[in-house]
Design a protein around this motif. Structure first.
Motif, short mmCIF file in Angstrom:
data_model
loop_
_atom_site.label_atom_id
_atom_site.label_comp_id
_atom_site.label_asym_id
_atom_site.label_seq_id
_atom_site.Cartn_x
_atom_site.Cartn_y
_atom_site.Cartn_z
N VAL A 371 -1.72 -13.89 8.46
CA VAL A 371 -1.84 -12.95 7.35
C VAL A 371 -1.83 -11.52 7.87
N ARG A 372 -1.00 -10.71 7.22
CA ARG A 372 -0.98 -9.26 7.47
C ARG A 372 -1.18 -8.55 6.14
N LEU A 373 -1.98 -7.52 6.15
CA LEU A 373 -2.25 -6.75 4.94
C LEU A 373 -1.34 -5.53 4.88
N ASP A 374 -0.78 -5.29 3.71
CA ASP A 374 0.00 -4.08 3.47
C ASP A 374 -0.98 -2.98 3.05
N TRP A 375 -1.25 -2.03 3.93
CA TRP A 375 -2.22 -0.96 3.65
C TRP A 375 -1.55 0.37 3.37
N SER A 376 -0.25 0.33 3.07
CA SER A 376 0.48 1.57 2.83
C SER A 376 -0.03 2.32 1.61
N ALA A 377 -0.49 1.59 0.57
CA ALA A 377 -1.01 2.26 -0.62
C ALA A 377 -2.29 3.03 -0.31
N THR A 378 -3.12 2.49 0.59
CA THR A 378 -4.32 3.21 1.00
C THR A 378 -3.95 4.48 1.74
N ARG A 379 -2.96 4.40 2.59
CA ARG A 379 -2.48 5.59 3.32
C ARG A 379 -1.96 6.64 2.33
N ASP A 380 -1.15 6.18 1.37
CA ASP A 380 -0.55 7.13 0.42
C ASP A 380 -1.60 7.74 -0.51
N ASP A 381 -2.61 6.95 -0.89
CA ASP A 381 -3.62 7.41 -1.85
C ASP A 381 -4.65 8.32 -1.20
N LEU A 382 -5.16 7.91 -0.04
CA LEU A 382 -6.29 8.61 0.57
C LEU A 382 -5.98 9.26 1.91
N GLY A 383 -4.79 9.02 2.45
CA GLY A 383 -4.47 9.57 3.75
C GLY A 383 -5.07 8.81 4.91
#
Length: 409
Positions: A371-383
């Motif tokens: 399993v790998r988590l896509d954390w790109s939305a966290t990066r885009d939202d909060l930096g």
């Protein structure tokens, strides 16, 4: 039966049993033991009770069983009479009477009748499970922003929601990061306990307007077959009791948010490691074997070796605080660019220890965890993004284990 809150002055009890000659008796049985009571009627009862006490009288508040309505109104009377914050008054009533099952709906009505604020503006971030691996690091890294509540002696999440709400109120909590879990969390008994703890905490948080951050993990996707990074919107597909518990916790939170308006979010973490942590256990077991010159055995599943996404605990706690304070999405992922097989991890440890690696492989039935988590939305939202590379994090972990290596500067 009379339960004294202020000896000789303020008491509660069941209407059919609680009688005291010469006392002013306010019968609250006409109120409903749930949401829906008129706040002006409750406010009048509080005012009448305070007036009686200020005249020097003894006040006895009664309802059917002397548990909820009488004690909720008594908390309002005590707060007004003695100038206490409402939550502190609730805690005093519970401690004095031993009645923990005061309904939060009734307390909410009294709170409104007193004009006490429900929504917590600002306030501290409380961390449940603060004695655990992630909780300890949270409190150490952000002592000016978070307050840890450790074991059950500090905040018993299996206690009644009214007790928990009083504790949150006294602590002036604006947010709670929920990390606490049963001591043994991989058996069926842990499932019921984990959900009960969370439900009690959610009810208390909803009552006070406290934001709740539920910490989950990548194990909720371990039963799936996805090969790429999993986005936050993906439905859980757990494998094993630990993953099932987290998936059920997430589902319970979603239902509660929809029903009560609780402000909350889920944060799923990749496998978290670092100094002081026991997981993943292969780090310590590999390091001890390599340091002692013993062979390291890894597993090969039917579809190949496992691949672990490893997130350093410092990056995890930084993300949790940022999400608690500024996040607005319902689900966040905190992951890493570091994906490694157990054999690759063993190789990195051997290099750090400057030891020869004797590697063996054992066939194991079943599918490997990748399993790998896509954390790109966290990066885009909060930096947010991870800062600590796996090589550096492993070296720091080895030092904490008392093995050669070096810490980050």
């Amino acid at each position: 039966m009379i339960r004294w809150i202020v000896p000789g002055r303020l008491a509660t009890g069941p209407a059919r049993e609680a009688h005291l000659e010469g006392a002013t008796r306010i019968d609250l049985r006409h109120l409903v033991d749930a949401a829906g009571n008129a706040t002006d009627a409750v406010a009048r009862h509080v005012a009448d009770g305070v007036a009686a006490l200020e005249r020097g009288e003894t006040l006895l508040l009664v309802c059917d069983f002397g548990v909820s309505r009488s004690n909720a109104v008594a908390a309002g009377v005590l707060a007004r009479w003695q100038g206490l914050p409402f939550d502190a008054a609730v805690a005093r009533v519970i401690e004095a009477t031993g009645e923990r099952e005061i309904k939060l709906d009734m307390l909410d009505t009294v709170r409104v009748a007193l004009g006490a604020a429900r929504r917590r503006q600002g306030g501290r971030t409380l961390v449940t499970g603060a004695t655990g691996f992630i909780g300890r690091h949270l409190c150490t890294a952000f002592p000016d922003r978070v307050t840890g509540v450790g074991g059950r002696e500090t905040l018993d999440l299996l206690a009644a929601p009214a007790q928990i709400a009083a504790r949150l109120g006294e602590a002036r909590a604006g947010r709670v990061i929920h990390l606490a879990h049963p001591r043994i969390y991989t058996n069926n008994a842990a499932l019921g306990e984990a959900l009960t703890m969370q439900k009690n905490l959610m009810d208390a948080a909803a009552s006070l307007g406290v934001r709740l951050v539920l910490v989950s993990c990548a194990a909720v996707f371990a039963g799936g077959t996805t090969t790429g990074p999993v986005p936050p919107s993906a439905p859980p597909c757990p494998r094993g009791v630990a993953g099932q518990i987290k998936a059920l916790q997430e589902g319970l939170l979603k239902l509660t948010v929809e029903a009560s308006g609780l402000e909350a979010c889920v944060v799923r973490l990749a496998q978290t490691y670092g100094p002081g942590g026991l997981r993943p256990r292969l780090i310590q077991s590999f390091a001890e074997a390599i340091a002692a010159g013993r062979p390291v055995t890894t597993h090969r599943f039917e579809d190949g070796p496992a691949k672990l996404e490893l997130l350093h605990v410092d990056d995890a706690v930084r993300g949790l605080v940022e999400i608690a304070e500024a996040g607005t999405a319902p689900v966040y992922h905190l992951g890493s660019d570091d994906i490694a097989t157990p054999a690759e991890i063993a190789g990195m440890i051997a290099t750090r220890l400057d030891q020869r690696l004797d590697l063996a492989e054992l066939p194991v039935a079943g599918r490997a965890d990748r399993v790998r988590l896509d954390w790109s939305a966290t990066r885009d939202d909060l930096g947010w993004r991870p800062r600590i590379a796996l090589a550096d994090g492993l070296a720091e972990t080895l030092v904490a284990l008392g093995l050669p290596g070096h810490s980050r500067d």
